[in-house]
Design a protein around this motif. Structure first.
Motif, PDB file in Angstrom:
ATOM      1  N   GLN A   1       0.800  -1.220   0.000  1.00 15.39           N
ATOM      2  CA  GLN A   1       0.000   0.000   0.000  1.00 15.39           C
ATOM      3  C   GLN A   1       0.835   1.273   0.000  1.00 15.39           C
ATOM      4  O   GLN A   1       0.285   2.376   0.029  1.00 15.39           O
ATOM      5  CB  GLN A   1      -0.938  -0.001   1.216  1.00 15.39           C
ATOM      6  N   ARG A   2       2.166   1.122   0.008  1.00 12.31           N
ATOM      7  CA  ARG A   2       3.084   2.262  -0.011  1.00 12.31           C
ATOM      8  C   ARG A   2       2.839   3.217   1.149  1.00 12.31           C
ATOM      9  O   ARG A   2       2.886   4.434   1.006  1.00 12.31           O
ATOM     10  CB  ARG A   2       2.987   3.010  -1.343  1.00 12.31           C
ATOM     11  N   VAL A   3       2.543   2.653   2.310  1.00 18.16           N
ATOM     12  CA  VAL A   3       2.429   3.463   3.522  1.00 18.16           C
ATOM     13  C   VAL A   3       3.762   3.396   4.252  1.00 18.16           C
ATOM     14  O   VAL A   3       4.601   2.543   3.962  1.00 18.16           O
ATOM     15  CB  VAL A   3       1.293   2.957   4.434  1.00 18.16           C
ATOM     16  N   SER A   4       3.971   4.297   5.195  1.00 26.48           N
ATOM     17  CA  SER A   4       5.213   4.274   5.961  1.00 26.48           C
ATOM     18  C   SER A   4       5.216   3.089   6.917  1.00 26.48           C
ATOM     19  O   SER A   4       4.157   2.559   7.284  1.00 26.48           O
ATOM     20  CB  SER A   4       5.377   5.572   6.754  1.00 26.48           C
ATOM     21  N   ILE A   5       6.397   2.672   7.332  1.00 27.80           N
ATOM     22  CA  ILE A   5       6.492   1.560   8.268  1.00 27.80           C
ATOM     23  C   ILE A   5       5.810   1.918   9.591  1.00 27.80           C
ATOM     24  O   ILE A   5       5.197   1.067  10.230  1.00 27.80           O
ATOM     25  CB  ILE A   5       7.968   1.148   8.505  1.00 27.80           C
ATOM     26  N   SER A   6       5.873   3.183   9.988  1.00 25.98           N
ATOM     27  CA  SER A   6       5.225   3.609  11.230  1.00 25.98           C
ATOM     28  C   SER A   6       3.710   3.459  11.141  1.00 25.98           C
ATOM     29  O   SER A   6       3.063   2.975  12.074  1.00 25.98           O
ATOM     30  CB  SER A   6       5.595   5.057  11.556  1.00 25.98           C
ATOM     31  N   ASP A   7       3.120   3.863  10.002  1.00 27.09           N
ATOM     32  CA  ASP A   7       1.672   3.729   9.827  1.00 27.09           C
ATOM     33  C   ASP A   7       1.264   2.262   9.789  1.00 27.09           C
ATOM     34  O   ASP A   7       0.222   1.879  10.337  1.00 27.09           O
ATOM     35  CB  ASP A   7       1.229   4.431   8.548  1.00 27.09           C
ATOM     36  N   ALA A   8       2.074   1.442   9.145  1.00 27.31           N
ATOM     37  CA  ALA A   8       1.767   0.013   9.079  1.00 27.31           C
ATOM     38  C   ALA A   8       1.832  -0.621  10.466  1.00 27.31           C
ATOM     39  O   ALA A   8       0.982  -1.448  10.827  1.00 27.31           O
ATOM     40  CB  ALA A   8       2.748  -0.682   8.133  1.00 27.31           C
ATOM     41  N   GLU A   9       2.819  -0.228  11.257  1.00 29.86           N
ATOM     42  CA  GLU A   9       2.940  -0.774  12.618  1.00 29.86           C
ATOM     43  C   GLU A   9       1.774  -0.331  13.491  1.00 29.86           C
ATOM     44  O   GLU A   9       1.273  -1.113  14.310  1.00 29.86           O
ATOM     45  CB  GLU A   9       4.273  -0.324  13.229  1.00 29.86           C
ATOM     46  N   ARG A  10       1.341   0.899  13.329  1.00 31.41           N
ATOM     47  CA  ARG A  10       0.184   1.365  14.102  1.00 31.41           C
ATOM     48  C   ARG A  10      -1.054   0.530  13.784  1.00 31.41           C
ATOM     49  O   ARG A  10      -1.846   0.205  14.673  1.00 31.41           O
ATOM     50  CB  ARG A  10      -0.101   2.838  13.816  1.00 31.41           C
TER      51      ARG A  10
ATOM     52  N   HIS B   1      12.310   9.594  15.794  1.00 31.23           N
ATOM     53  CA  HIS B   1      13.233   9.665  14.657  1.00 31.23           C
ATOM     54  C   HIS B   1      12.531   9.624  13.306  1.00 31.23           C
ATOM     55  O   HIS B   1      13.073  10.103  12.315  1.00 31.23           O
ATOM     56  CB  HIS B   1      14.319   8.589  14.745  1.00 31.23           C
ATOM     57  N   HIS B   2      11.309   9.102  13.244  1.00 31.42           N
ATOM     58  CA  HIS B   2      10.535   9.159  12.005  1.00 31.42           C
ATOM     59  C   HIS B   2       9.621  10.388  11.948  1.00 31.42           C
ATOM     60  O   HIS B   2       9.225  10.798  10.857  1.00 31.42           O
ATOM     61  CB  HIS B   2       9.669   7.901  11.850  1.00 31.42           C
ATOM     62  N   GLU B   3       9.284  10.939  13.107  1.00 26.20           N
ATOM     63  CA  GLU B   3       8.341  12.054  13.185  1.00 26.20           C
ATOM     64  C   GLU B   3       8.894  13.160  14.092  1.00 26.20           C
ATOM     65  O   GLU B   3       8.355  13.440  15.158  1.00 26.20           O
ATOM     66  CB  GLU B   3       6.998  11.549  13.710  1.00 26.20           C
ATOM     67  N   PRO B   4       9.992  13.782  13.680  1.00 26.64           N
ATOM     68  CA  PRO B   4      10.682  14.746  14.552  1.00 26.64           C
ATOM     69  C   PRO B   4       9.847  15.980  14.897  1.00 26.64           C
ATOM     70  O   PRO B   4      10.118  16.631  15.909  1.00 26.64           O
ATOM     71  CB  PRO B   4      11.924  15.122  13.746  1.00 26.64           C
ATOM     72  N   VAL B   5       8.839  16.300  14.080  1.00 26.10           N
ATOM     73  CA  VAL B   5       8.008  17.480  14.371  1.00 26.10           C
ATOM     74  C   VAL B   5       7.221  17.306  15.663  1.00 26.10           C
ATOM     75  O   VAL B   5       6.710  18.289  16.217  1.00 26.10           O
ATOM     76  CB  VAL B   5       7.047  17.796  13.216  1.00 26.10           C
TER      77      VAL B   5
END
Length: 206
Positions: A106-115, A146-150
């Protein structure tokens, strides 16, 4: 050394407690992750990536002239920034395979997939573990964001900035999960660090 180091106390004094902590934690996590032989290629990639990020982060921090302690903490944070991924790979390999499939399919980020699969990211899992181990707040925060520094409120240069950039740059050349995530230039602009990127890039080739 001109003379032989003959006892642990002398060795710790020479190496420094932060370097000793780095080695001990590294051996501990490596030992635990080796229990999952079925995921050996993934585990080996996490360690390769961790060492690359650690080396890059230390070079970046050295450019900023922030002192030896921050520089070595940047190395330690880089080495352990994906420790949460090792925890998930080792303990929940089938579920982690589902997350990896979501990234590729689905070309989502690894963080979104883990969530979606776990309800938490490897960064959150790793930060919680390192917090339990008593590492410095700056290291825990760097791992957590480290993936979402904001999501961090730290202004200016920080270990987080070094880890975020080092992680993105290593993923440019090696990305086994096909993760589409990259540098957060909005964050770097907000912290006033965007102009430092050319100097940091040069430091990696030195």
């Amino acid at each position: 050394m001109r003379s032989r180091v003959s006892n642990p106390v002398q060795a710790v004094a020479l190496l420094g407690i932060e370097n000793v902590k780095s080695m001990v934690l590294g051996f501990k996590v490596c030992h635990d992750s080796q229990k999952s032989a079925g995921n050996q290629p993934e585990v080996e990639e996490v360690w390769r990536h961790g060492y690359a990020v650690a080396t890059h982060a230390r070079a970046i921090a050295s450019v900023e002239d922030v002192g030896s302690l921050v520089i070595e903490n940047a190395f330690l944070a880089g080495l352990l920034h994906d420790v949460g991924r090792l925890v998930l790979l080792t303990n929940l390999p089938k579920e982690y395979a589902k997350a990896a499939a979501l990234v590729k399919g689905q070309r989502v980020s690894i963080s979104d997939a883990e969530r979606e699969v776990f309800g938490a990211t490897h960064a959150q899992v790793g930060a919680y573990l390192l917090g339990q181990w008593g590492l410095r707040d700056a290291i825990v925060e760097a791992v957590a964001f480290h993936h979402e520094p904001v999501l961090s409120s730290q202004p200016g240069f920080s270990i987080l900035a070094a880890i975020h950039v080092a992680n993105a740059w290593d993923r440019e050349s090696s990305n086994p999960y096909g993760d589409p995530s990259s540098l957060d230039e909005t964050y770097l602009t907000q912290t006033g660090l965007i102009a430092q990127l050319p100097k940091w890039r040069e430091s990696l080739a030195a």
